[in-house]
Motif scaffolding. Sequence first.
Motif, PDB file in Angstrom:
ATOM      1  N   UNK A 153       0.794  -1.226   0.000  1.00 48.05           N
ATOM      2  CA  UNK A 153       0.000   0.000   0.000  1.00 48.05           C
ATOM      3  C   UNK A 153       0.828   1.278   0.000  1.00 48.05           C
ATOM      4  N   UNK A 154       2.085   1.204  -0.375  1.00 49.00           N
ATOM      5  CA  UNK A 154       2.940   2.382  -0.518  1.00 49.00           C
ATOM      6  C   UNK A 154       3.321   2.491  -1.986  1.00 49.00           C
ATOM      7  N   UNK A 155       3.116   3.669  -2.554  1.00 53.84           N
ATOM      8  CA  UNK A 155       3.437   3.909  -3.955  1.00 53.84           C
ATOM      9  C   UNK A 155       4.894   4.342  -4.068  1.00 53.84           C
ATOM     10  N   UNK A 156       5.675   3.602  -4.864  1.00 59.35           N
ATOM     11  CA  UNK A 156       7.089   3.901  -5.084  1.00 59.35           C
ATOM     12  C   UNK A 156       7.280   4.410  -6.510  1.00 59.35           C
ATOM     13  N   UNK A 157       8.122   5.414  -6.647  1.00 58.02           N
ATOM     14  CA  UNK A 157       8.456   5.980  -7.947  1.00 58.02           C
ATOM     15  C   UNK A 157       9.939   5.713  -8.163  1.00 58.02           C
ATOM     16  N   UNK A 158      10.267   5.051  -9.275  1.00 56.36           N
ATOM     17  CA  UNK A 158      11.654   4.647  -9.518  1.00 56.36           C
ATOM     18  C   UNK A 158      12.173   5.294 -10.794  1.00 56.36           C
ATOM     19  N   UNK A 159      13.363   5.863 -10.693  1.00 59.40           N
ATOM     20  CA  UNK A 159      13.974   6.590 -11.804  1.00 59.40           C
ATOM     21  C   UNK A 159      15.384   6.064 -12.050  1.00 59.40           C
ATOM     22  N   UNK A 160      15.766   6.082 -13.312  1.00 64.29           N
ATOM     23  CA  UNK A 160      17.097   5.664 -13.735  1.00 64.29           C
ATOM     24  C   UNK A 160      17.693   6.832 -14.513  1.00 64.29           C
ATOM     25  N   UNK A 161      18.845   7.346 -14.047  1.00 64.11           N
ATOM     26  CA  UNK A 161      19.477   8.506 -14.672  1.00 64.11           C
ATOM     27  C   UNK A 161      20.901   8.198 -15.123  1.00 64.11           C
ATOM     28  N   UNK A 162      21.287   8.763 -16.263  1.00 67.11           N
ATOM     29  CA  UNK A 162      22.690   8.795 -16.691  1.00 67.11           C
ATOM     30  C   UNK A 162      23.108  10.256 -16.551  1.00 67.11           C
ATOM     31  N   UNK A 163      23.988  10.532 -15.588  1.00 63.57           N
ATOM     32  CA  UNK A 163      24.381  11.908 -15.273  1.00 63.57           C
ATOM     33  C   UNK A 163      25.600  12.294 -16.103  1.00 63.57           C
ATOM     34  N   UNK A 164      25.648  13.570 -16.511  1.00 61.48           N
ATOM     35  CA  UNK A 164      26.714  14.052 -17.397  1.00 61.48           C
ATOM     36  C   UNK A 164      28.117  13.903 -16.829  1.00 61.48           C
ATOM     37  N   UNK A 165      28.250  13.838 -15.492  1.00 61.04           N
ATOM     38  CA  UNK A 165      29.593  13.703 -14.904  1.00 61.04           C
ATOM     39  C   UNK A 165      30.122  12.270 -14.953  1.00 61.04           C
ATOM     40  N   UNK A 166      29.395  11.373 -15.651  1.00 59.97           N
ATOM     41  CA  UNK A 166      29.842   9.991 -15.775  1.00 59.97           C
ATOM     42  C   UNK A 166      29.312   9.073 -14.682  1.00 59.97           C
ATOM     43  N   UNK A 167      28.320   9.545 -13.924  1.00 59.06           N
ATOM     44  CA  UNK A 167      27.715   8.757 -12.854  1.00 59.06           C
ATOM     45  C   UNK A 167      26.372   8.203 -13.319  1.00 59.06           C
ATOM     46  N   UNK A 168      26.053   7.004 -12.877  1.00 58.95           N
ATOM     47  CA  UNK A 168      24.739   6.414 -13.141  1.00 58.95           C
ATOM     48  C   UNK A 168      24.001   6.355 -11.812  1.00 58.95           C
ATOM     49  N   UNK A 169      22.737   6.754 -11.793  1.00 59.27           N
ATOM     50  CA  UNK A 169      21.977   6.808 -10.548  1.00 59.27           C
ATOM     51  C   UNK A 169      20.626   6.137 -10.682  1.00 59.27           C
ATOM     52  N   UNK A 170      20.302   5.316  -9.687  1.00 62.05           N
ATOM     53  CA  UNK A 170      18.950   4.789  -9.515  1.00 62.05           C
ATOM     54  C   UNK A 170      18.356   5.527  -8.328  1.00 62.05           C
ATOM     55  N   UNK A 171      17.150   6.015  -8.492  1.00 61.02           N
ATOM     56  CA  UNK A 171      16.500   6.787  -7.440  1.00 61.02           C
ATOM     57  C   UNK A 171      15.106   6.222  -7.215  1.00 61.02           C
TER      58      UNK A 171
END
Length: 197
Positions: A153-171
């Motif tokens: 019953x908790x809504x999760x929002x998941x994002x996948x980013x490729x950042x310009x500084x060469x970092x990859x982020x999952x949020x």
Amino acid sequence: GAYSVEKSPSSTVSRRESFARVASTFGGIAGIAASAALPANAIPSEETPRTSTRMGGLLERYQDQRGWVILAPSGWNKFEGEVGAYDVKWQDLVDNKENIKVSSTPVKSTTTSISALLGEGGDALSGVEELGKKLASKRSAKLISANERLTDDVLFYEFDFAIEDGTHQLLSLSVNKGKIWSLDANTIEKRWSKREE
């Protein structure tokens, strides 16, 4: 008895023999102590499963005092709360760009979705993609994906980013118990294919 040394008036015990007797006595005591069921000698069970990634790194269960649980990389540095930045952070010993952060921000107790993050004019129905683009622009990043899921019953929002500084982020973002919760995992882009799971 087991610990007595019989002496006859004419016999003497050599130093070597004396040390051997003492060592065997302590060895027996140590064996008994080691076999005792102490918490330090506990064997992992269903309650404490060992988990590892494809990379072979162990993950340890971490439970916060507020009740949330995460499997965090064993052997990484752990940092407790930096106000305004994170509540708990784990960071790789070798490369500080590889890290995991959990943070929370208070919101109105009636808030149940990301509409609080969208600001004025934000539409919660188109929110996940819109919020992903907004977050990507703040990070100088490319939004790779934006998804939502409902768990317990908790809504999760998941994002996948490729950042310009060469970092990859999952949020991952969620709203629960009057707070917006954020979990983000970062690695360098060239190692992303190995960390993707």
